[in-house]
Enzyme design. Structure first.
Site, short mmCIF file in Angstrom:
data_model
loop_
_atom_site.label_atom_id
_atom_site.label_comp_id
_atom_site.label_asym_id
_atom_site.label_seq_id
_atom_site.Cartn_x
_atom_site.Cartn_y
_atom_site.Cartn_z
N TYR A 83 2.78 8.50 -13.04
CA TYR A 83 2.04 7.86 -11.86
C TYR A 83 0.87 6.82 -12.60
O TYR A 83 0.66 5.52 -11.96
CB TYR A 83 0.95 8.78 -11.34
CG TYR A 83 0.09 8.32 -10.08
CD1 TYR A 83 0.77 7.93 -8.98
CD2 TYR A 83 -1.20 8.57 -10.44
CE1 TYR A 83 -0.02 7.55 -8.07
CE2 TYR A 83 -1.84 7.88 -9.28
CZ TYR A 83 -1.30 7.59 -8.01
OH TYR A 83 -2.09 7.15 -7.20
N LYS A 111 0.29 2.61 -11.32
CA LYS A 111 -0.83 2.42 -10.63
C LYS A 111 -1.49 1.03 -11.79
O LYS A 111 -2.07 0.07 -11.47
CB LYS A 111 -2.03 3.16 -10.70
CG LYS A 111 -1.63 4.22 -9.71
CD LYS A 111 -1.60 3.53 -8.37
CE LYS A 111 -0.36 3.21 -7.56
NZ LYS A 111 -0.61 2.84 -6.28
N ASN A 119 0.84 -1.27 0.10
CA ASN A 119 0.10 0.09 -0.02
C ASN A 119 0.86 1.37 0.03
O ASN A 119 0.29 2.54 0.03
CB ASN A 119 -0.76 0.03 1.19
CG ASN A 119 -2.01 1.17 1.18
OD1 ASN A 119 -2.50 1.55 0.21
ND2 ASN A 119 -2.09 1.63 2.41
#
Length: 213
Positions: free
Chosen positions: A112, A116, A26
């Site tokens: 980014y 992801k 996480n």
């Protein structure tokens, strides 16, 4: 950030535990400048994906041990709505830190987005491999929708024009809380009714907020 610290952390865990029931990856950063880590990789890619990949590799035997002992164990990845966009591109996984487009808000989010997308691809690839070997380990993945946490601080700092600032303000207003955004992660880690390969996130408008399903 450096991969040596990930290996050191894994060794510290191995020295204290012989099994891991849930390994949730996480850790994350967002909209950071185009810069390299000590290892030469993009700072976002190394923090958000490569370090998780390495930690999973290093600690997988302990997760497998927990699955054999208790009937199941879980590997959990944390993706994002920002994953939607271009396919994975090799250059973002190579030692190109500091040479991946510069520091415009568009380029920050381009990097980014790749991290992801890598998270969810990794989760699904793991699910396939675990199923193929009839492992009792489950690979799961989630996303928080639009969730306003401290992760967004760098995003707010990146907006410079009036239009950009208005967009950032609107995004903050429609976001759910960090606690609500974490419910998909909690479900992956703790819910009884999950299966290998499951993907959880908010069920509201545009998947931005709502109950994790």
């Amino acid at each position: 950030q450096d991969l040596a610290s990930v290996r050191a952390a894994a060794e510290a865990v191995r020295s204290q535990f012989d099994a891991i029931d849930v390994l949730a990856s996480n850790a994350g950063i967002m909209a950071e400048k185009d810069k390299a880590t000590k290892d030469g990789f993009d700072v976002q890619m190394q923090t958000n994906h490569l370090s998780h990949f390495l930690l999973t590799k290093e600690l997988y035997p302990l997760v497998e041990a927990a699955a054999e002992k208790n009937g199941e164990a879980r590997l959990v990845q944390h993706s994002s709505l920002a994953r939607q966009g271009p396919r994975l591109r090799e250059k973002y996984f190579q030692k190109n830190g500091g040479k991946l487009g510069g520091n415009s808000i568009r380029q920050k989010f381009a990097r980014y987005q790749q991290t992801k997308l890598a998270n969810i691809v990794f989760a699904f690839a793991l699910a396939d491999k675990l199923a193929a070997k009839n492992s009792k380990v489950k690979s799961l993945v989630c996303h928080p929708g639009s969730s306003f946490t401290s992760l967004a601080d760098t995003v707010m700092d990146s907006y410079s024009s009036c239009i950009d600032s208005m967009f950032a303000f609107f995004a903050r207003m429609v976001s759910q809380s960090g606690n609500d955004g974490a419910m998909g992660l909690v479900k992956c880690m703790c819910a009884n009714d999950v299966s290998n390969g499951d993907f959880y996130g908010p069920n509201g408008l545009n998947k931005m907020a709502g109950r994790a399903v």
